[in-house]
Design a protein around this motif. Structure first.
Motif: not given
Length: 134
Positions: A121-132
Motif C-alpha cells: 500500500a505504501e508503494q502504491v501511495a508513492q506511485i499516486i504521489a508521483q502521478v499527482r
C-alpha cells in the motif's frame, strides 16, 4: 494445461524471451476462453498487458489491462482489481488520463489496506504521489 502454459511463459519472460512468452499467454487465453474461465482469462490478459508494456505496444497494453480490469470488477476479485489496477492506473495516467488513473490507483491502494498489505500500500501511495505531482 493453461496454468502450465502460464508458468512456462513467466519463465520465458524472465529470460527475455518475450515473443515466446506472448505466444504461450495467447494459447493460455484461448484455452481459458474455451473453458469459460473468466478468472483465468483475466489473469492471462493481465500478463499479456505486462508483455505489451515491455514491448512498448501501448495500444495493446491498454486493451489487455482494461479488459482484465473489467473482468476482475465483474468477478469482484479484489486481488485482481488491485494488481491489474496498479498497472492499468499507471498506464492511464501516463497516457494523459490522470483522473481515471488516479481513481484506479486509489482503489488499489484501499484494497491493499483492506488486505493488510501495508508495505505494498505504501508503494502504491508513492506511485499516486508521483502521478499527482506529475
Amino acid at each position: 494445461r493453461a496454468v502450465t502454459l502460464g508458468d512456462i511463459a513467466r519463465i520465458l519472460r524472465s529470460k527475455g524471451q518475450v515473443d515466446e512468452a506472448l505466444d504461450l499467454h495467447r494459447q493460455r487465453l484461448a484455452i481459458n476462453e474455451q473453458l469459460g474461465d473468466m478468472d483465468g482469462r483475466a489473469h492471462a490478459l493481465w500478463n499479456l498487458g505486462q508483455l505489451a508494456v515491455q514491448t512498448e505496444d501501448w495500444k495493446q497494453a491498454f486493451h489487455y489491462f482494461r479488459t482484465a480490469y473489467e473482468l476482475n470488477l465483474e468477478l469482484q476479485r479484489l486481488e485482481g482489481i488491485i494488481f491489474v489496477g496498479i498497472d492499468f492506473g499507471q498506464l492511464l495516467a501516463a497516457a494523459g488520463d490522470r483522473p481515471s488513473g488516479l481513481a484506479i490507483l486509489e482503489r488499489s491502494h484501499q484494497g491493499l489496506l483492506t488486505l493488510g498489505q501495508h508495505e505494498h500500500a505504501e508503494q502504491v501511495a508513492q506511485i499516486i504521489a508521483q502521478v499527482r505531482s506529475g
